[in-house]
Motif scaffolding. Structure first.
Motif, PDB file in Angstrom:
ATOM      1  N   ARG A  26       9.093   7.102  13.140  1.00 52.14           N
ATOM      2  CA  ARG A  26       9.662   6.108  12.218  1.00 52.14           C
ATOM      3  C   ARG A  26       9.084   6.275  10.823  1.00 52.14           C
ATOM      4  O   ARG A  26       9.800   6.196   9.825  1.00 52.14           O
ATOM      5  CB  ARG A  26       9.411   4.686  12.731  1.00 52.14           C
ATOM      6  N   GLU A  27       7.774   6.510  10.739  1.00 57.18           N
ATOM      7  CA  GLU A  27       7.129   6.711   9.435  1.00 57.18           C
ATOM      8  C   GLU A  27       7.668   7.966   8.759  1.00 57.18           C
ATOM      9  O   GLU A  27       7.911   7.972   7.552  1.00 57.18           O
ATOM     10  CB  GLU A  27       5.610   6.798   9.600  1.00 57.18           C
ATOM     11  N   LEU A  28       7.876   9.017   9.537  1.00 54.83           N
ATOM     12  CA  LEU A  28       8.418  10.255   8.989  1.00 54.83           C
ATOM     13  C   LEU A  28       9.827  10.040   8.461  1.00 54.83           C
ATOM     14  O   LEU A  28      10.173  10.488   7.369  1.00 54.83           O
ATOM     15  CB  LEU A  28       8.413  11.349  10.064  1.00 54.83           C
ATOM     16  N   VAL A  29      10.642   9.302   9.214  1.00 57.40           N
ATOM     17  CA  VAL A  29      12.014   9.013   8.778  1.00 57.40           C
ATOM     18  C   VAL A  29      11.998   8.200   7.486  1.00 57.40           C
ATOM     19  O   VAL A  29      12.761   8.478   6.564  1.00 57.40           O
ATOM     20  CB  VAL A  29      12.799   8.280   9.889  1.00 57.40           C
ATOM     21  N   LYS A  30      11.112   7.225   7.402  1.00 60.56           N
ATOM     22  CA  LYS A  30      11.004   6.427   6.169  1.00 60.56           C
ATOM     23  C   LYS A  30      10.659   7.322   4.979  1.00 60.56           C
ATOM     24  O   LYS A  30      11.205   7.158   3.889  1.00 60.56           O
ATOM     25  CB  LYS A  30       9.924   5.348   6.319  1.00 60.56           C
ATOM     26  N   THR A  31       9.745   8.273   5.188  1.00 62.24           N
ATOM     27  CA  THR A  31       9.349   9.187   4.123  1.00 62.24           C
ATOM     28  C   THR A  31      10.528  10.053   3.685  1.00 62.24           C
ATOM     29  O   THR A  31      10.778  10.229   2.491  1.00 62.24           O
ATOM     30  CB  THR A  31       8.179  10.081   4.589  1.00 62.24           C
ATOM     31  N   VAL A  32      11.267  10.594   4.652  1.00 65.42           N
ATOM     32  CA  VAL A  32      12.417  11.440   4.340  1.00 65.42           C
ATOM     33  C   VAL A  32      13.463  10.640   3.570  1.00 65.42           C
ATOM     34  O   VAL A  32      13.986  11.094   2.550  1.00 65.42           O
ATOM     35  CB  VAL A  32      13.018  12.049   5.621  1.00 65.42           C
ATOM     36  N   ILE A  33      13.768   9.430   4.029  1.00 68.70           N
ATOM     37  CA  ILE A  33      14.775   8.592   3.371  1.00 68.70           C
ATOM     38  C   ILE A  33      14.339   8.272   1.940  1.00 68.70           C
ATOM     39  O   ILE A  33      15.131   8.346   1.006  1.00 68.70           O
ATOM     40  CB  ILE A  33      15.034   7.301   4.174  1.00 68.70           C
ATOM     41  N   LYS A  34      13.052   7.940   1.754  1.00 69.25           N
ATOM     42  CA  LYS A  34      12.560   7.628   0.408  1.00 69.25           C
ATOM     43  C   LYS A  34      12.711   8.837  -0.519  1.00 69.25           C
ATOM     44  O   LYS A  34      13.144   8.696  -1.664  1.00 69.25           O
ATOM     45  CB  LYS A  34      11.106   7.172   0.463  1.00 69.25           C
ATOM     46  N   ARG A  35      12.388  10.018  -0.032  1.00 71.47           N
ATOM     47  CA  ARG A  35      12.505  11.215  -0.873  1.00 71.47           C
ATOM     48  C   ARG A  35      13.958  11.495  -1.231  1.00 71.47           C
ATOM     49  O   ARG A  35      14.259  11.900  -2.354  1.00 71.47           O
ATOM     50  CB  ARG A  35      11.885  12.423  -0.174  1.00 71.47           C
ATOM     51  N   VAL A  36      14.861  11.288  -0.280  1.00 73.29           N
ATOM     52  CA  VAL A  36      16.289  11.494  -0.564  1.00 73.29           C
ATOM     53  C   VAL A  36      16.753  10.482  -1.603  1.00 73.29           C
ATOM     54  O   VAL A  36      17.457  10.836  -2.550  1.00 73.29           O
ATOM     55  CB  VAL A  36      17.132  11.403   0.728  1.00 73.29           C
ATOM     56  N   GLN A  37      16.354   9.219  -1.447  1.00 71.19           N
ATOM     57  CA  GLN A  37      16.740   8.189  -2.416  1.00 71.19           C
ATOM     58  C   GLN A  37      16.180   8.511  -3.790  1.00 71.19           C
ATOM     59  O   GLN A  37      16.884   8.385  -4.794  1.00 71.19           O
ATOM     60  CB  GLN A  37      16.242   6.814  -1.957  1.00 71.19           C
ATOM     61  N   ASP A  38      14.926   8.943  -3.851  1.00 71.53           N
ATOM     62  CA  ASP A  38      14.306   9.280  -5.133  1.00 71.53           C
ATOM     63  C   ASP A  38      15.039  10.436  -5.803  1.00 71.53           C
ATOM     64  O   ASP A  38      15.305  10.394  -7.000  1.00 71.53           O
ATOM     65  CB  ASP A  38      12.829   9.639  -4.951  1.00 71.53           C
ATOM     66  N   THR A  90       3.049   5.680  20.245  1.00 71.25           N
ATOM     67  CA  THR A  90       2.481   6.361  19.079  1.00 71.25           C
ATOM     68  C   THR A  90       3.472   7.345  18.499  1.00 71.25           C
ATOM     69  O   THR A  90       3.663   7.420  17.283  1.00 71.25           O
ATOM     70  CB  THR A  90       1.177   7.089  19.470  1.00 71.25           C
ATOM     71  N   ARG A  91       4.120   8.132  19.370  1.00 72.91           N
ATOM     72  CA  ARG A  91       5.090   9.126  18.913  1.00 72.91           C
ATOM     73  C   ARG A  91       6.247   8.464  18.175  1.00 72.91           C
ATOM     74  O   ARG A  91       6.659   8.906  17.099  1.00 72.91           O
ATOM     75  CB  ARG A  91       5.617   9.927  20.110  1.00 72.91           C
ATOM     76  N   GLU A  92       6.775   7.370  18.707  1.00 74.27           N
ATOM     77  CA  GLU A  92       7.889   6.672  18.061  1.00 74.27           C
ATOM     78  C   GLU A  92       7.467   6.088  16.719  1.00 74.27           C
ATOM     79  O   GLU A  92       8.225   6.129  15.752  1.00 74.27           O
ATOM     80  CB  GLU A  92       8.443   5.582  18.968  1.00 74.27           C
ATOM     81  N   ARG A  93       6.247   5.558  16.633  1.00 77.27           N
ATOM     82  CA  ARG A  93       5.748   5.011  15.368  1.00 77.27           C
ATOM     83  C   ARG A  93       5.627   6.118  14.321  1.00 77.27           C
ATOM     84  O   ARG A  93       6.041   5.948  13.178  1.00 77.27           O
ATOM     85  CB  ARG A  93       4.403   4.310  15.579  1.00 77.27           C
ATOM     86  N   GLU A  94       5.078   7.267  14.729  1.00 74.66           N
ATOM     87  CA  GLU A  94       4.945   8.395  13.812  1.00 74.66           C
ATOM     88  C   GLU A  94       6.313   8.882  13.343  1.00 74.66           C
ATOM     89  O   GLU A  94       6.500   9.206  12.179  1.00 74.66           O
ATOM     90  CB  GLU A  94       4.190   9.542  14.490  1.00 74.66           C
TER      91      GLU A  94
END
Length: 47
Positions: free
Chosen positions: A21-33, A15-19
């Motif tokens: 990964r989702e957080l990293v995806k969010t951070v990467i998307k915001r940086v790209q945006d 669960t911790r690793e899944r959470e």
């Protein structure tokens, strides 16, 4: 390494690793945006 984001203390590794990964995806998307917005502003200034 990302500073300023608290680590999850969930004892369930899966669960911790899944959470995380989702957080990293969010951070990467915001940086790209924000990078795309900067590029668009730069093009407007140059144009």
């Amino acid at each position: 390494m990302i500073f300023g984001i608290k680590e999850k203390k969930n004892p369930n590794k899966f669960t911790r690793e899944r959470e995380e990964r989702e957080l990293v995806k969010t951070v990467i998307k915001r940086v790209q945006d924000s990078t795309q917005e900067f590029d668009q502003e730069e093009d407007t200034v140059k144009g």
